[in-house]
Write a protein that holds these residues in place. Structure first.
Motif, PDB file in Angstrom:
ATOM      1  N   SER A  23       2.413 -17.246  -7.390  1.00  0.00           N
ATOM      2  CA  SER A  23       3.195 -16.016  -7.217  1.00  0.00           C
ATOM      3  C   SER A  23       4.007 -16.081  -5.943  1.00  0.00           C
ATOM      4  O   SER A  23       3.777 -16.929  -5.099  1.00  0.00           O
ATOM      5  CB  SER A  23       2.274 -14.801  -7.127  1.00  0.00           C
ATOM      6  OG  SER A  23       1.556 -14.849  -5.919  1.00  0.00           O
ATOM      7  N   ALA A  27       2.860 -10.334  -4.443  1.00  0.00           N
ATOM      8  CA  ALA A  27       2.911  -9.915  -5.849  1.00  0.00           C
ATOM      9  C   ALA A  27       1.528  -9.463  -6.320  1.00  0.00           C
ATOM     10  O   ALA A  27       1.426  -8.706  -7.297  1.00  0.00           O
ATOM     11  CB  ALA A  27       3.427 -11.046  -6.717  1.00  0.00           C
ATOM     12  N   THR A  30      -3.932 -12.329  -4.513  1.00  0.00           N
ATOM     13  CA  THR A  30      -5.257 -12.180  -3.900  1.00  0.00           C
ATOM     14  C   THR A  30      -6.018 -11.053  -4.578  1.00  0.00           C
ATOM     15  O   THR A  30      -7.211 -11.168  -4.844  1.00  0.00           O
ATOM     16  CB  THR A  30      -5.108 -11.875  -2.393  1.00  0.00           C
ATOM     17  OG1 THR A  30      -4.170 -12.786  -1.870  1.00  0.00           O
ATOM     18  CG2 THR A  30      -6.426 -12.003  -1.673  1.00  0.00           C
ATOM     19  N   ARG A  52      -6.785  -9.218   5.616  1.00  0.00           N
ATOM     20  CA  ARG A  52      -5.599  -8.405   5.901  1.00  0.00           C
ATOM     21  C   ARG A  52      -5.952  -7.054   6.474  1.00  0.00           C
ATOM     22  O   ARG A  52      -6.888  -6.414   6.043  1.00  0.00           O
ATOM     23  CB  ARG A  52      -4.851  -8.141   4.610  1.00  0.00           C
ATOM     24  CG  ARG A  52      -4.154  -9.330   4.143  1.00  0.00           C
ATOM     25  CD  ARG A  52      -3.338  -8.899   3.025  1.00  0.00           C
ATOM     26  NE  ARG A  52      -2.005  -9.386   3.285  1.00  0.00           N
ATOM     27  CZ  ARG A  52      -1.044  -9.317   2.398  1.00  0.00           C
ATOM     28  NH1 ARG A  52      -1.253  -8.735   1.263  1.00  0.00           N
ATOM     29  NH2 ARG A  52       0.126  -9.801   2.660  1.00  0.00           N
ATOM     30  N   LYS A  53      -5.117  -6.641   7.359  1.00  0.00           N
ATOM     31  CA  LYS A  53      -5.173  -5.283   7.875  1.00  0.00           C
ATOM     32  C   LYS A  53      -6.590  -4.797   8.112  1.00  0.00           C
ATOM     33  O   LYS A  53      -6.990  -3.733   7.634  1.00  0.00           O
ATOM     34  CB  LYS A  53      -4.442  -4.342   6.919  1.00  0.00           C
ATOM     35  CG  LYS A  53      -2.985  -4.729   6.774  1.00  0.00           C
ATOM     36  CD  LYS A  53      -2.242  -3.748   5.963  1.00  0.00           C
ATOM     37  CE  LYS A  53      -0.806  -4.218   5.769  1.00  0.00           C
ATOM     38  NZ  LYS A  53      -0.154  -3.540   4.705  1.00  0.00           N
ATOM     39  N   LYS A 146       1.267  -4.415 -10.829  1.00  0.00           N
ATOM     40  CA  LYS A 146       1.700  -3.168 -10.164  1.00  0.00           C
ATOM     41  C   LYS A 146       2.383  -2.221 -11.137  1.00  0.00           C
ATOM     42  O   LYS A 146       3.366  -1.550 -10.784  1.00  0.00           O
ATOM     43  CB  LYS A 146       2.617  -3.463  -8.966  1.00  0.00           C
ATOM     44  CG  LYS A 146       2.012  -4.459  -7.964  1.00  0.00           C
ATOM     45  CD  LYS A 146       2.712  -4.419  -6.631  1.00  0.00           C
ATOM     46  CE  LYS A 146       2.183  -5.522  -5.735  1.00  0.00           C
ATOM     47  NZ  LYS A 146       2.790  -5.556  -4.421  1.00  0.00           N
ATOM     48  N   SER A 262      -2.353  -3.511 -13.831  1.00  0.00           N
ATOM     49  CA  SER A 262      -2.363  -3.181 -12.405  1.00  0.00           C
ATOM     50  C   SER A 262      -3.643  -3.727 -11.820  1.00  0.00           C
ATOM     51  O   SER A 262      -4.743  -3.217 -12.100  1.00  0.00           O
ATOM     52  CB  SER A 262      -2.290  -1.661 -12.213  1.00  0.00           C
ATOM     53  OG  SER A 262      -2.713  -1.362 -10.904  1.00  0.00           O
ATOM     54  N   ALA A 263      -3.505  -4.771 -11.010  1.00  0.00           N
ATOM     55  CA  ALA A 263      -4.691  -5.429 -10.455  1.00  0.00           C
ATOM     56  C   ALA A 263      -5.412  -4.494  -9.497  1.00  0.00           C
ATOM     57  O   ALA A 263      -6.646  -4.434  -9.475  1.00  0.00           O
ATOM     58  CB  ALA A 263      -4.297  -6.718  -9.745  1.00  0.00           C
ATOM     59  N   LEU A 264      -4.639  -3.735  -8.722  1.00  0.00           N
ATOM     60  CA  LEU A 264      -5.273  -2.895  -7.705  1.00  0.00           C
ATOM     61  C   LEU A 264      -6.157  -1.829  -8.337  1.00  0.00           C
ATOM     62  O   LEU A 264      -7.277  -1.595  -7.908  1.00  0.00           O
ATOM     63  CB  LEU A 264      -4.192  -2.235  -6.827  1.00  0.00           C
ATOM     64  CG  LEU A 264      -4.722  -1.515  -5.601  1.00  0.00           C
ATOM     65  CD1 LEU A 264      -5.333  -2.494  -4.612  1.00  0.00           C
ATOM     66  CD2 LEU A 264      -3.626  -0.712  -4.916  1.00  0.00           C
TER      67      LEU A 264
HETATM   68  P1  G4P Z   1      -0.567 -11.787  -2.516  1.00  0.00           P
HETATM   69  O1  G4P Z   1      -1.946 -12.374  -2.428  1.00  0.00           O
HETATM   70  O2  G4P Z   1       0.161 -12.208  -3.749  1.00  0.00           O
HETATM   71  O3  G4P Z   1       0.245 -11.978  -1.288  1.00  0.00           O
HETATM   72  O4  G4P Z   1      -0.695 -10.203  -2.691  1.00  0.00           O
HETATM   73  P2  G4P Z   1      -1.913  -9.219  -2.435  1.00  0.00           P
HETATM   74  O5  G4P Z   1      -2.934  -9.333  -3.484  1.00  0.00           O
HETATM   75  O6  G4P Z   1      -2.350  -9.342  -1.026  1.00  0.00           O
HETATM   76  O7  G4P Z   1      -1.177  -7.844  -2.644  1.00  0.00           O
HETATM   77  C1  G4P Z   1      -0.067  -7.452  -1.832  1.00  0.00           C
HETATM   78  C2  G4P Z   1      -0.053  -5.946  -1.688  1.00  0.00           C
HETATM   79  O8  G4P Z   1       0.131  -5.373  -2.976  1.00  0.00           O
HETATM   80  C3  G4P Z   1      -1.356  -5.381  -1.157  1.00  0.00           C
HETATM   81  O9  G4P Z   1      -1.057  -4.213  -0.420  1.00  0.00           O
HETATM   82  C4  G4P Z   1      -2.092  -4.981  -2.421  1.00  0.00           C
HETATM   83  O10 G4P Z   1      -3.046  -3.964  -2.200  1.00  0.00           O
HETATM   84  C5  G4P Z   1      -0.937  -4.475  -3.257  1.00  0.00           C
HETATM   85  N1  G4P Z   1      -1.211  -4.565  -4.704  1.00  0.00           N
HETATM   86  C6  G4P Z   1      -1.723  -5.589  -5.407  1.00  0.00           C
HETATM   87  N2  G4P Z   1      -1.825  -5.275  -6.714  1.00  0.00           N
HETATM   88  C7  G4P Z   1      -1.358  -4.013  -6.847  1.00  0.00           C
HETATM   89  C8  G4P Z   1      -1.226  -3.123  -7.962  1.00  0.00           C
HETATM   90  O11 G4P Z   1      -1.554  -3.419  -9.095  1.00  0.00           O
HETATM   91  N3  G4P Z   1      -0.696  -1.890  -7.677  1.00  0.00           N
HETATM   92  C9  G4P Z   1      -0.331  -1.515  -6.418  1.00  0.00           C
HETATM   93  N4  G4P Z   1       0.159  -0.295  -6.267  1.00  0.00           N
HETATM   94  N5  G4P Z   1      -0.463  -2.327  -5.348  1.00  0.00           N
HETATM   95  C10 G4P Z   1      -0.963  -3.559  -5.569  1.00  0.00           C
HETATM   96  P3  G4P Z   1      -0.925  -4.180   1.153  1.00  0.00           P
HETATM   97  O12 G4P Z   1      -0.657  -2.780   1.536  1.00  0.00           O
HETATM   98  O13 G4P Z   1       0.057  -5.218   1.586  1.00  0.00           O
HETATM   99  O14 G4P Z   1      -2.301  -4.689   1.664  1.00  0.00           O
HETATM  100  P4  G4P Z   1      -3.725  -3.971   1.615  1.00  0.00           P
HETATM  101  O15 G4P Z   1      -3.790  -3.093   2.772  1.00  0.00           O
HETATM  102  O16 G4P Z   1      -3.812  -3.242   0.309  1.00  0.00           O
HETATM  103  O17 G4P Z   1      -4.638  -5.154   1.700  1.00  0.00           O
END
Ligand code: G4P
Length: 534
Positions: A23, A27, A30, A52-53, A146, A262-264
């Motif tokens: 990715s 994106a 992680t 992170r953070k 996302k 949506s992974a999150l």
């Molecule tokens: P990466 O390894 O590809 O660089 O990406 P990572 O998983 O670290 O995700 C990058 C940012 O996108 C993170 O937020 C993560 O929480 C957010 N994210 C990942 N998947 C989704 C999703 O499905 N929906 C939404 N809304 N956000 C998503 P961040 O603010 O950069 O970091 P953190 O404080 O959450 O760790």
């Protein structure tokens, strides 16, 4: 009668899913990896994986620099079970500048998941990594992430995948509602809508879902009339105008199944993983070269143990100041203390302490099979690309080498540290982190090439951190390079380019600009210019 040992080996090998997630940064790679650990039961709460953070620190980020920056610089491997398969996940860094390590790691994967941010579509790094998958004919599943955020139109995204990557796409599922309204996916294979009940605690725990057909009267209460109408309209459009799914086309890298999720928030995660383990191929046969120039197919079950080194990494763990070589097993079974042939050195060696990795910790293995990744202690005997096996007699294909794009002279600040500096440079070059280049015509003739700027930062950091050598770095004006094949005496050299040799005595030309490189190619039609050595 079937040999019961072979049958059990065949079963073990067919349960392996060895893959990489590719990715562009941010994106969600992680997050998706973390969710795989959550759904496999390896962790019980998501959100503990990375540094992170201020979160707790990372499992797959090994070096302290990575932890400080919250990015994953080195590619790593983890093994765990998910339902009835054994997952080997290769971590490929996706940040702006990334090394050949990433490319080599992809050669060890049987399949890849490409994560795309729904708001951004295909980005630069994704494209670069996808090109390697295409070249290696690695099947790719597309995970559009996302979907809980405002994003682009799903049909647009499907179209972009096809146009930018020049591959057929097939929507394996379809989103129900978008952004804040994203509440489920329609599974086109089972013809069922999977409606999510939002997962507890912002995605840190498993999501629950209910399955409904579109004819089920209860679906109206769950998603509402307008979403239902929109879904029906979208489905009839993609049924009529989209590709149909063909597993052979997917396995040969010509078609990518697309999943919206949506992974999150865990929405669509479990159905994705369940489909993934069915679609992703187990280890298959690989071609190798025989000494007479012919090729043979190495069958993962029938050929006794064979493997190749795809990565070398020193000082991975402060507790163990040594170098590890990572082997991708291509056939058979590896057992602790097995004596194997090292083809390049033409000698037998005993691999006494094979390791697997989890959470940056070494786990000693007693056995491993085709598809698995093992780390072995490397007392400077393994180079990237080395083949080892029980029987000997063949070599796996050489690994790709990419032309450097950034060049620098690096020197120790304290001349008394020269010995440690040389040792560090040698090890880091063996890892493939940088390339050592020799300029024949100049005093002070050694300098270094890298595929990206970050590699030099990593080089300086690691020289200081691991070898206690502070360095000066002077960037050189060259912007691109190319290996050349042909008679060097007849080569027409442009004014500002220079000719160097790499560690293997191959000739390389460094250019001040891509324009100059194009001109040199035009002026030297009898020479071959090579950018990637496969
Ligand atoms: P990466 O390894 O590809 O660089 O990406 P990572 O998983 O670290 O995700 C990058 C940012 O996108 C993170 O937020 C993560 O929480 C957010 N994210 C990942 N998947 C989704 C999703 O499905 N929906 C939404 N809304 N956000 C998503 P961040 O603010 O950069 O970091 P953190 O404080 O959450 O760790």
């Amino acid at each position: 009668m079937d040999n019961p040992l072979k049958t059990s080996l065949s079963k073990q090998i067919s349960s392996r899913r060895t893959f990489a997630i590719i990715s562009h940064p941010d994106a969600g790679k992680t997050t998706l990896t973390e969710k795989l650990l959550l759904y496999s039961g390896q962790i019980h709460t998501a959100g503990v994986i990375r540094g992170r953070k201020g979160r707790k620190f990372a499992t797959s980020d090994w070096m302290s620099m990575e932890q400080e920056r919250g990015i994953s610089i080195t590619a790593s491997a983890m093994q765990f079970s998910y339902k009835d398969v054994i997952i080997n996940i290769l971590d490929t860094p996706g940040h702006e500048d990334f090394s050949e390590d990433t490319f080599r790691t992809l050669t060890a994967a049987d399949c890849a998941i490409m994560v795309i941010d729904a708001a951004k579509g295909i980005e630069k790094q994704t494209l670069k990594l996808f090109e390697v998958c295409r070249f290696k004919k690695i099947p790719v599943l597309t995970f559009i992430n996302k979907m809980d955020m405002p994003g682009r139109d799903p049909l647009d995204l499907m179209d972009e995948v096809e146009v930018a990557l020049k591959i057929k796409s097939y929507a394996y599922n379809w989103p129900i509602g978008l952004g804040k309204g994203f509440c489920g996916v329609y599974d086109r294979l089972t013809n069922q809508a999977l409606i999510f009940e939002s997962s507890a605690k912002g995605g840190s725990q498993l999501a629950t879902m209910s399955k409904r057909t579109l004819e089920d009267p209860k679906i109206l209460n769950l998603i509402g009339q307008s979403e239902l109408d929109q879904l029906k309209e979208d489905l009839s459009l993609i049924d009529a105008a989209g590709n149909s799914f063909n597993k052979e086309e997917f396995l040969s890298g010509n078609l990518t199944p697309v999943f919206f999720a949506s992974a999150l928030s865990n929405l669509g995660i479990e159905p994705f993983f369940d489909t993934f383990i069915n679609l992703a191929p187990p280890p298959s046969a690989r071609f190798a070269d025989m000494p007479d120039g012919t090729e043979i197919l190495i069958d993962p079950v029938k050929t006794p143990f064979s493997a190749y080194v795809f990565k070398v990494q020193s000082n991975m763990n402060r507790k163990h100041h040594d170098s590890l070589a990572f082997l991708r097993i291509c056939s058979g079974e590896f057992e602790k203390d097995m004596v194997i042939k090292h083809h390049r050195l033409n000698r037998n060696i005993r691999l006494s302490r094979p390791h697997s990795m989890f959470a940056g910790e070494r786990v000693t293995l007693s056995s491993a099979v085709a598809g698995d990744i093992v780390g072995v202690i490397n007392p400077s005997i393994f180079f990237i690309g080395d083949t080892v096996s029980l029987t000997g007699g063949f070599n796996f294909k050489p690994l790709p080498q990419f032309q450097p794009e950034i060049f620098a002279r690096v020197t120790p600040k304290n001349v008394g540290k020269r010995k440690a500096f040389d040792k560090g440079i040698k090890q880091l070059a063996e890892e493939g982190a940088i390339q050592i280049l020799y300029n024949q015509n100049q005093f002070d003739s050694t300098f270094y090439g890298a595929v990206g700027r970050l590699q030099f930062e990593v080089l300086q950091y690691r020289l200081q951190d691991e070898y206690k050598v502070e360095t000066n770095l002077e960037l050189l004006p060259y912007q691109c390079s190319s290996w050349i094949i042909g008679d060097i005496d007849t080569y027409k050299k442009s004014f500002s380019s220079i000719i160097v040799k790499d560690r293997w005595e191959n000739l390389m030309v460094l250019f001040n600009s891509s324009w100059e490189k194009k001109y040199a190619i035009q002026e030297n039609p009898n020479h071959q210019f090579i950018d990637v050595k496969y």
